[in-house]
Design an enzyme around this catalytic site. Structure first.
Site, PDB file in Angstrom:
ATOM      1  CG  ASP A  15      -2.098   0.893   1.120  1.00 43.22           C
ATOM      2  OD1 ASP A  15      -2.330   1.435   0.021  1.00 43.22           O
ATOM      3  OD2 ASP A  15      -2.811   1.076   2.129  1.00 43.22           O
ATOM      4  CG  HIS A  32       0.261   2.199  -9.490  1.00 44.76           C
ATOM      5  ND1 HIS A  32      -0.093   1.725  -8.241  1.00 44.76           N
ATOM      6  CD2 HIS A  32      -0.769   2.991  -9.893  1.00 44.76           C
ATOM      7  CE1 HIS A  32      -1.282   2.200  -7.903  1.00 44.76           C
ATOM      8  NE2 HIS A  32      -1.708   2.972  -8.884  1.00 44.76           N
ATOM      9  CG  LEU A 126      10.233 -16.817  -2.766  1.00 47.28           C
ATOM     10  CD1 LEU A 126       9.827 -16.904  -1.303  1.00 47.28           C
ATOM     11  CD2 LEU A 126      10.728 -15.413  -3.091  1.00 47.28           C
TER      12      LEU A 126
END
Length: 228
Positions: A15, A32, A126
């Site tokens: 956020d 963004h 991962l």
């Protein structure tokens, strides 16, 4: 930090991209872009630290309501990410995963996503999951409908097995950046016993040292799962 005190699964509500841009007098789209670039940094760091699962909330079902130019910019960033980053992810053994209902995305976006998934499907390091067109309430409704259609008994186990996250452990640690302190329809069922870490740091500024702070805080927590 002892490896045993690391969370196995870290989930992040990324956020603050828009606020990051506004503070600098930049359009939200550049916020963004900066946030997307930071994803690369955090994925590398989590992989290096030995965390097994990293899940990020990238685009919610509610994000479709944003102005069309912003949604369009986000879609272009997704295409760029899946086209440009997957080779490096593969080199580092990172397997991409996506949760959510991407059926409403344009074909070229879905194609880029699928190419990224295919390219990294055999990686065993991962597991990096990106939540796209994701909403936890819709996920739970979808799971219950599937259980009913299959005639299964409704139990906690069957619900878990019908969620998007059926093949990964629930998140041990959920991080939210930018100072907000809510889940915003993210992993509601899976978060039952997660630890939460909230920071005022905006996502593009959430670097390795900020991640270390979250991991150090997690290591101090006494997780009793309702017991004594």
């Amino acid at each position: 930090m002892e490896n045993g005190s690391l969370p196995r699964h870290v989930a992040v509500i990324m956020d603050g991209n828009g606020r990051w841009a506004k503070k600098r007098g930049l359009p939200r789209t550049l916020g963004h872009k900066a946030g997307t670039e930071n994803v690369r940094r955090i994925v590398k760091y989590c992989s290096k630290k030995g965390i097994k699962y990293l899940t990020v909330y990238a685009f919610s079902t509610e994000n479709f309501r944003r102005p069309q130019d912003e949604v369009g910019a986000l879609m272009r960033l997704l295409i760029q990410y899946f086209n440009n980053e997957t080779d490096e992810l593969k080199e580092n053994g990172v397997r991409l995963n996506v949760i959510g209902d991407i059926s409403e995305f344009q074909p070229k976006v879905r194609e880029a996503i699928q190419n990224g998934l295919d390219k990294t499907k055999d990686c065993d390091g991962l597991v990096f999951t990106i939540a796209l067109a994701y909403g936890a309430r819709a996920e739970i409704v979808r799971a219950v409908k599937s259980i009913i259609d299959e005639g299964c008994e409704v139990t906690e186990e069957t619900v878990s097995k019908h969620l998007y996250t059926f093949d990964m452990p629930d998140p041990d640690l959920i991080i939210r950046t930018s100072g907000e302190e809510r889940l915003s329809n993210f992993l509601l069922y899976q978060a039952a016993y997660s630890e939460f870490y909230f920071t005022k740091t905006l996502w593009p500024d959430f670097d390795e040292s900020e991640m270390d702070k979250a991991l150090e805080e997690f290591a101090k927590r006494d997780r009793r799962y309702g017991g004594v």
